[in-house]
Design an enzyme around this catalytic site. Structure first.
Site, mmCIF file in Angstrom:
data_model
loop_
_atom_site.group_PDB
_atom_site.id
_atom_site.type_symbol
_atom_site.label_atom_id
_atom_site.label_comp_id
_atom_site.label_asym_id
_atom_site.label_seq_id
_atom_site.Cartn_x
_atom_site.Cartn_y
_atom_site.Cartn_z
ATOM 1 N N VAL A 21 -18.581 24.593 92.955
ATOM 2 C CA VAL A 21 -18.727 26.010 93.313
ATOM 3 C C VAL A 21 -20.153 26.506 93.051
ATOM 4 O O VAL A 21 -20.767 27.149 93.906
ATOM 5 C CB VAL A 21 -17.700 26.882 92.544
ATOM 6 C CG1 VAL A 21 -17.773 28.330 93.034
ATOM 7 C CG2 VAL A 21 -16.287 26.353 92.705
ATOM 8 N N ARG A 52 -25.066 20.404 82.478
ATOM 9 C CA ARG A 52 -24.913 19.459 81.377
ATOM 10 C C ARG A 52 -25.971 18.362 81.484
ATOM 11 O O ARG A 52 -26.571 17.977 80.514
ATOM 12 C CB ARG A 52 -23.513 18.833 81.484
ATOM 13 C CG ARG A 52 -22.869 18.487 80.199
ATOM 14 C CD ARG A 52 -21.411 18.150 80.388
ATOM 15 N NE ARG A 52 -20.984 18.102 81.783
ATOM 16 C CZ ARG A 52 -19.738 18.208 82.175
ATOM 17 N NH1 ARG A 52 -18.781 18.380 81.296
ATOM 18 N NH2 ARG A 52 -19.417 18.144 83.451
ATOM 19 N N ILE A 141 -9.488 34.101 98.940
ATOM 20 C CA ILE A 141 -8.590 35.184 99.372
ATOM 21 C C ILE A 141 -8.823 36.450 98.542
ATOM 22 O O ILE A 141 -8.696 36.424 97.319
ATOM 23 C CB ILE A 141 -7.103 34.761 99.237
ATOM 24 C CG1 ILE A 141 -6.862 33.413 99.921
ATOM 25 C CG2 ILE A 141 -6.187 35.834 99.799
ATOM 26 C CD1 ILE A 141 -5.482 32.842 99.690
ATOM 27 N N LYS A 210 -3.070 31.147 86.877
ATOM 28 C CA LYS A 210 -3.251 32.142 87.945
ATOM 29 C C LYS A 210 -2.111 33.163 87.924
ATOM 30 O O LYS A 210 -2.332 34.361 88.138
ATOM 31 C CB LYS A 210 -3.319 31.435 89.293
ATOM 32 C CG LYS A 210 -4.577 30.584 89.442
ATOM 33 C CD LYS A 210 -4.458 29.644 90.625
ATOM 34 C CE LYS A 210 -5.711 28.810 90.812
ATOM 35 N NZ LYS A 210 -5.535 27.732 91.788
HETATM 36 N N1 LIG Z 1 -13.625 23.760 92.716
HETATM 37 C C1 LIG Z 1 -12.867 24.717 93.237
HETATM 38 O O1 LIG Z 1 -12.429 24.631 94.386
HETATM 39 C C2 LIG Z 1 -12.545 25.942 92.433
HETATM 40 C C3 LIG Z 1 -11.745 26.954 93.000
HETATM 41 C C4 LIG Z 1 -11.484 28.110 92.268
HETATM 42 C C5 LIG Z 1 -11.977 28.234 90.985
HETATM 43 N N2 LIG Z 1 -12.732 27.225 90.453
HETATM 44 C C6 LIG Z 1 -13.238 27.403 89.089
HETATM 45 O O2 LIG Z 1 -14.657 27.418 89.159
HETATM 46 C C7 LIG Z 1 -15.192 26.857 87.962
HETATM 47 C C8 LIG Z 1 -16.147 25.725 88.331
HETATM 48 O O3 LIG Z 1 -15.429 24.730 89.022
HETATM 49 P P1 LIG Z 1 -16.171 23.519 89.748
HETATM 50 O O4 LIG Z 1 -15.134 22.857 90.581
HETATM 51 O O5 LIG Z 1 -17.414 23.989 90.407
HETATM 52 O O6 LIG Z 1 -16.542 22.588 88.496
HETATM 53 P P2 LIG Z 1 -17.478 21.311 88.468
HETATM 54 O O7 LIG Z 1 -17.741 20.804 89.838
HETATM 55 O O8 LIG Z 1 -16.915 20.393 87.446
HETATM 56 O O9 LIG Z 1 -18.875 21.891 87.914
HETATM 57 C C9 LIG Z 1 -19.055 22.311 86.599
HETATM 58 C C10 LIG Z 1 -20.532 22.593 86.368
HETATM 59 O O10 LIG Z 1 -20.694 23.097 85.049
HETATM 60 C C11 LIG Z 1 -21.618 22.294 84.345
HETATM 61 N N3 LIG Z 1 -21.174 22.192 82.948
HETATM 62 C C12 LIG Z 1 -19.963 21.781 82.491
HETATM 63 N N4 LIG Z 1 -19.943 21.814 81.150
HETATM 64 C C13 LIG Z 1 -21.157 22.243 80.762
HETATM 65 C C14 LIG Z 1 -21.741 22.476 79.501
HETATM 66 N N5 LIG Z 1 -21.079 22.234 78.370
HETATM 67 N N6 LIG Z 1 -23.020 22.940 79.456
HETATM 68 C C15 LIG Z 1 -23.721 23.160 80.601
HETATM 69 N N7 LIG Z 1 -23.204 22.960 81.831
HETATM 70 C C16 LIG Z 1 -21.950 22.505 81.910
HETATM 71 C C17 LIG Z 1 -21.633 20.940 85.008
HETATM 72 O O11 LIG Z 1 -22.870 20.315 84.774
HETATM 73 P P3 LIG Z 1 -23.207 18.884 85.419
HETATM 74 O O12 LIG Z 1 -23.407 19.155 86.894
HETATM 75 O O13 LIG Z 1 -24.475 18.484 84.759
HETATM 76 O O14 LIG Z 1 -22.056 17.999 85.123
HETATM 77 C C18 LIG Z 1 -21.419 21.351 86.483
HETATM 78 O O15 LIG Z 1 -22.640 21.668 87.083
HETATM 79 C C19 LIG Z 1 -13.989 26.447 87.110
HETATM 80 O O16 LIG Z 1 -13.668 27.469 86.214
HETATM 81 C C20 LIG Z 1 -12.895 26.278 88.143
HETATM 82 O O17 LIG Z 1 -11.604 26.479 87.597
HETATM 83 C C21 LIG Z 1 -13.024 26.089 91.127
#
Ligand SMILES: NC(=O)c1ccc[n+]([C@@H]2O[C@H](COP(=O)([O-])OP(=O)(O)OC[C@H]3O[C@@H](n4cnc5c(N)ncnc54)[C@H](OP(=O)(O)O)[C@@H]3O)[C@@H](O)[C@H]2O)c1
Length: 435
Positions: A21, A52, A141, A210
């Site tokens: 995201v 990270r 949505i 949710k």
């Molecule tokens: N993916 C979806 O479709 C979706 C839909 C609705 C809501 N969400 C919500 O959106 C949020 C993000 O989801 P995502 O899918 O984008 O997650 P993701 O792809 O796993 O990305 C997480 C990001 O956060 C960074 N990160 C994680 N732990 C960290 C730490 N301790 N210190 C600094 N940076 C850190 C990671 O760094 P690195 O890149 O270096 O690993 C990565 O860039 C979550 O809360 C999820 O529930 C996601």
């Protein structure tokens, strides 16, 4: 906020996370820079992106913005922090720190809000800041803002939703292709619809977070994930789906939140349920999400669209960014948490729904009467009974009228002790059925 040459004030933005995201948010922020300035009346300046691993390739994000020191970034006079790291810690610590600094927050972190929402909203209130989280439920949505603003003049009675795309994808494939759960899960993982560890999705935890957020907003009360009854889809079999299909139903993982009859409590639950094919939720296929809201004056309202994915989720994040930024520009705050109703979170035993029960029965006279008497004894009224097979493979499919979970559990316990019943093969709740 500071003024720049073009006379527009500048809003300093920090992004925590540049994954699925976050990377899309960074891209869209850049691509639509001028539109945002015109819509907000201020220029966005992306000050830094905390991740990270600083060595990863981050296409589209200038390398000088990447940092692994999120705290330092937050302390750099930031107006809005967009938290897209996910998980509880360090996201919680960082959000609380940012609020203390007076920054407003945009987040998609359902897990965090469903568990620690109270602490975070209290910190926002104390620091006169906003916390917006449209992307936390049902991705693109628009759902939370309609609940918080458009339907705030109405009384919501019930929410029924498909809020997890992974499980809806799996159940759709099982229904349409007759495939087995394990087989479809593997396909979903190969296509990127399910994580390598699919537990949070398939066991219903993601949907439960949710559901807690939706219930809190809809009923103006505090519901946490610990108040939500949760049952996933990992035990749903191809046979359950076929039996439902034969009766004109589709199996869906539903998030249900309901006001109790006396309006003093709320039951929030996530579980697989049979939905009649004629119900709008039955036609929500694959990874799409939909939420059905029933309110006294509005009647039934349905929201439908993409519930996840980088760009769809980024759309909701950026909508929130514009909203909190407009608040900043005009020196206002958006509405805070509304929990005045203080309803009691009720256990699943208080839930009222219809059930479909599949019984393997003994081939002996009087079986039907014995079984019907057992249901009647516990005040569970039968709507339809269908007999399938005979001899050693005789089955009774019983569908009930509305009954409490407690009454149904008592009925099942007694059915299991009857010599007329060789096995309770399956039990599934039925939702969205008018009779
Ligand atoms: N993916 C979806 O479709 C979706 C839909 C609705 C809501 N969400 C919500 O959106 C949020 C993000 O989801 P995502 O899918 O984008 O997650 P993701 O792809 O796993 O990305 C997480 C990001 O956060 C960074 N990160 C994680 N732990 C960290 C730490 N301790 N210190 C600094 N940076 C850190 C990671 O760094 P690195 O890149 O270096 O690993 C990565 O860039 C979550 O809360 C999820 O529930 C996601």
């Amino acid at each position: 906020m500071s003024a720049n040459k073009a006379e527009l004030p500048v809003l300093r933005i920090a992004l925590l996370g540049a994954g699925v995201v976050g990377s899309e948010v960074a891209r869209l922020l850049k691509d639509n820079e001028e539109d945002f300035a015109a819509r907000v009346g201020a220029k966005f300046e992306l000050v830094g992106v905390a991740v990270r691993d600083a060595k990863k390739d981050r296409a589209g994000i200038p390398a000088n913005l990447i940092t692994t020191d999120a705290e330092k970034l937050l302390d750099d006079n930031i107006d809005v922090v967009i938290e897209l790291m996910g998980g509880i810690e360090p996201a919680k610590y960082l959000i609380l720190r940012a609020l203390k600094n007076g920054s407003s927050i945009v987040t998609a972190n359902k897990a965090l809000l469903a568990k620690y929402g109270a602490e975070i909203f209290a910190a926002a209130e104390a620091n006169d800041a906003d916390v917006y989280y449209e992307a936390a439920v049902a991705g693109a949505i628009p759902l939370l803002r309609p609940l918080r603003e458009s339907l705030v003049g109405d009384k919501v009675r019930r929410i029924l939703g498909i809020v997890n795309g992974t499980t809806n994808f799996i159940l759709t494939k099982m229904d349409e292709e007759g495939s087995d759960y394990t087989e479809v899960l593997k396909e979903a993982q190969a296509l990127g619809y399910a994580e390598t560890d699919p537990t949070a999705d398939v066991e219903g935890h993601d949907a439960a977070a949710k559901a807690a957020i939706l219930a809190s907003l809809a009923f103006h009360t505090r519901v946490t994930i610990d108040d939500v009854y949760c049952e996933g889809i990992s035990k749903v079999t191809a046979a359950d789906i076929k039996a439902a299909k034969d009766m004109g139903f589709v199996v869906k993982l539903l998030a249900v939140a309901e006001l109790s009859d006396d309006e003093k409590g709320v039951v929030v639950r996530v579980h697989p349920a049979m939905v009649p094919k004629s119900h709008p939720l039955a036609s929500v296929r694959l990874s799409f999400n939909a939420v059905f809201v029933e309110a006294d004056a509005a009647g039934q309202v349905m929201f439908y669209g993409r519930g996840a994915g980088g760009a769809p989720t980024a759309s909701a994040v950026l909508g929130d960014l514009v909203a909190v930024s407009r608040n900043k520009v005009s020196g206002r705050r958006g509405p805070g948490e509304s929990v005045y109703a203080e309803l009691a979170p009720l256990p699943i035993s208080a839930a009222k729904t219809r059930y479909s029960i599949n019984l393997k029965v003994a081939d002996q006279p009087g079986v039907l009467a014995t079984i019907a008497n057992t249901f009647a004894k516990h005040d569970v009224s039968i709507q339809v009974v269908r007999q399938d097979g005979h001899g050693d493979a005789a089955f009774l499919l019983v569908r009930t009228h509305l009954a409490t979970d407690k009454a149904l559990s008592q009925t099942l316990a007694e059915l299991k002790s009857l010599s007329a019943v060789s096995e309770v093969v399956g039990v599934m709740r039925v939702e969205g059925s008018a009779n």
